[in-house]
Write a protein that holds these residues in place. Structure first.
Motif, short mmCIF file in Angstrom:
data_model
loop_
_atom_site.label_atom_id
_atom_site.label_comp_id
_atom_site.label_asym_id
_atom_site.label_seq_id
_atom_site.Cartn_x
_atom_site.Cartn_y
_atom_site.Cartn_z
N LEU A 36 18.98 -25.26 26.72
CA LEU A 36 19.56 -24.21 27.55
C LEU A 36 18.50 -23.54 28.40
O LEU A 36 18.67 -23.37 29.62
N LEU A 37 17.38 -23.16 27.78
CA LEU A 37 16.33 -22.45 28.51
C LEU A 37 15.66 -23.35 29.54
O LEU A 37 15.25 -22.88 30.61
N ARG A 38 15.54 -24.65 29.22
CA ARG A 38 14.94 -25.58 30.18
C ARG A 38 15.78 -25.66 31.46
O ARG A 38 15.24 -25.70 32.57
N ILE A 39 17.09 -25.66 31.31
CA ILE A 39 17.98 -25.68 32.48
C ILE A 39 18.06 -24.30 33.11
O ILE A 39 18.08 -24.15 34.33
N THR A 181 17.46 -28.75 37.95
CA THR A 181 17.57 -27.40 38.49
C THR A 181 16.31 -26.92 39.22
O THR A 181 16.35 -25.88 39.89
N ARG A 182 15.21 -27.64 39.11
CA ARG A 182 13.96 -27.17 39.72
C ARG A 182 13.94 -27.23 41.25
O ARG A 182 13.36 -26.34 41.89
N PRO A 183 14.52 -28.26 41.89
CA PRO A 183 14.45 -28.30 43.36
C PRO A 183 15.05 -27.07 44.02
O PRO A 183 14.43 -26.48 44.92
N ALA A 184 16.23 -26.65 43.59
CA ALA A 184 16.86 -25.46 44.19
C ALA A 184 16.01 -24.23 43.93
O ALA A 184 15.90 -23.34 44.79
N MET A 185 15.40 -24.15 42.74
CA MET A 185 14.54 -23.01 42.43
C MET A 185 13.37 -22.94 43.40
O MET A 185 13.06 -21.88 43.97
N THR A 186 12.70 -24.08 43.61
CA THR A 186 11.53 -24.10 44.49
C THR A 186 11.90 -23.70 45.91
O THR A 186 11.22 -22.90 46.55
#
Length: 479
Positions: A36-39, A181-186
């Motif tokens: 959960l936390l990883r996502i 989920t990382r691309p949108a975060m960046t």
């Protein structure tokens, strides 16, 4: 095994696995917490980045005075009320992608993306038109003429960023549903930095010395300049997202799928997404109505509400980001046919969100003036804002619990009953209570926010009962 998904709640495994022992259960919950936390981490940053666009606008416009600050609050409230319906409808992609991914069907993930892009393009048309008519809409809501004029100009600037914003959202749902989920975060993080630079230039103006061209002066556009900065950022983020997805061969967004709109798939997606949009609109709409009611009291009260809601929104976005991650985990467990996995992800989401919101309660009660001072030094705004932050502290846990419940149910494609719960809680009960306490008691602005506390508490409790019935009750029949 591919789990059938429709508008009704998705079937959650009719086969019950043997109940694991205590140590095994602990390990499973720890595994669920890590997953959960990883996502959730990148989603939380993305959610904070999204709200940071409006927060940046508020901070940068603050020195212009109470009038522009109130107009920014009104414009953002109207924009959010419509935007949340559109983005919520696009969220109908997420359970479909996550369930298909959990079942190992990558082609279905790509088909959902294509139809989601068509849906984003269609939704951008009415939302853009709404923004272009921002000033008469504000006047129809009986807002002060000067505030309405400034809010209308701000919304007009935001209108041209609507199509890229919704197309970016569709790509994000595709990636998030698969756990990427990382691309949108960046991109969101970089977008916030670009928005700060854009606000500095377009709100206050700047004079630069450019080789070959000499002195170049950008005039100060005030509040409208802030809107144009946000629009530029949204176009940049969409281009970056499209380039990223297209260049990754493992994602292959359009490989082996038709590119034409398919009415059956669009109906399926909107059947799930429209209730999600309705849920979010019911909540955001009641907060937007609170902005309007604050305007009926005074521009200072409206400005204090805008500052305070930015603070409360920042904490809510952490809760929402965690809950969205929980929705993805629920959807993936549904697709994999794991009923106990669905239950673990639901409980883990509730626990993490509640713990975080309790910390926020302590912060709101312990340092209200410091938090308000990040936005404004106006003593009248701060004085009203302290009372509003006390009310915000009262609804933090309720706010976290209701979004955790909504997102868990969303992962199982259960969106219709939660829609009626939110309408009942926010509009049948919450809005009238806010009006009565705000205008027929001595509470004033605090009374309006007390109505919000009541509505969030009712919705949180009702959704908890719905979660218990869907996740722990008899499995729905397969369709």
């Amino acid at each position: 095994m591919t789990m059938p998904v429709g508008v009704a709640p998705a079937p959650i495994a009719t086969r019950r696995a043997p109940r694991p022992g205590g140590r095994r259960r602990t390990l499973l919950y720890l595994h669920e917490l890590r997953a959960l936390l990883r996502i959730a981490g990148p989603i939380i940053v993305s959610q904070l980045g999204a709200i940071a666009m409006n927060t940046t606008d508020t901070i940068m416009v603050g020195p212009l005075g109470a009038g522009p600050l109130a107009a920014a609050g009104l414009g953002n409230a109207l924009f959010m009320a419509v935007m949340i319906m559109c983005t919520g409808t696009l969220m109908g992609m997420s359970p479909l992608v996550s369930q298909a991914f959990g079942a190992g069907d990558r082609a279905e993930c790509r088909r959902v993306l294509v139809q989601g892009l068509w849906l984003a393009a269609l939704l951008s048309l009415p939302m853009t038109l709404f923004c272009l008519f921002g000033q008469p809409i504000a006047r129809a809501l009986d807002q002060p003429p000067e505030v309405s004029r400034m809010a209308g100009g701000y919304l007009t600037a935001l209108a041209w960023g609507v199509p890229p914003m919704l197309l970016f959202m569709a790509f994000r749902q595709y990636l998030d549903g698969m756990g990427f989920t990382r691309p949108a975060m960046t991109m969101t993080f970089l977008g916030v930095a670009l928005n700060v630079a854009g606000n500095l230039v377009l709100v206050y103006g700047v004079q630069l010395s450019v080789p070959l061209f000499g002195a170049v002066r950008v005039p100060a556009y005030g509040l409208v300049g802030s809107g144009w900065a946000t629009t530029i950022v949204r176009w940049a983020m969409f281009v970056a997202m499209a380039w990223y997805v297209m260049r990754r061969r493992d994602l292959a967004p359009f490989s082996g799928v038709g590119l034409a709109p398919v009415s059956a798939q669009l109906r399926r997606m909107t059947g799930i997404g429209l209730p999600i949009g309705g849920q979010l609109t019911a909540e955001v709409g009641v907060f937007a109505f609170a902005v309007v009611m604050m305007g009926w009291l005074s521009p200072t009260a409206q400005a204090a509400h805008q500052v305070t809601i930015n603070i409360a929104s920042a904490t809510f976005m952490v809760a929402m980001g965690t809950s969205l991650a929980g929705s993805i985990r629920v959807g993936q467990h549904v697709g994999a046919g794991s009923r106990r996995g669905v239950q673990r992800s639901t409980l883990t989401t509730y626990a993490v969100v509640t713990a975080f919101m309790m910390v926020c309660v302590l912060l709101f009660l312990g340092a209200p003036r410091w938090l308000l001072g990040l936005f404004t030094n106006d003593p009248q705004i701060v004085s009203i804002g302290v009372g509003l932050l006390t009310m915000a502290a009262l609804f933090q846990v309720f706010d976290g619990a209701q979004v955790a419940g909504l997102c868990a149910l969303r992962g199982a494609s259960d969106t219709r009953v939660p829609l009626w719960i939110t309408i009942l809680g926010y509009w049948v009960i919450g809005a009238p209570v806010a009006y009565l306490l705000g205008f027929h008691t001595s509470m004033g602005p605090r009374g309006i926010w007390a109505g919000l506390v009541v509505s969030l508490g009712i919705v949180a409790v009702m959704l908890a009962f719905r979660v218990r019935r869907v996740m722990w009750g008899p499995p729905p029949a397969r369709s």
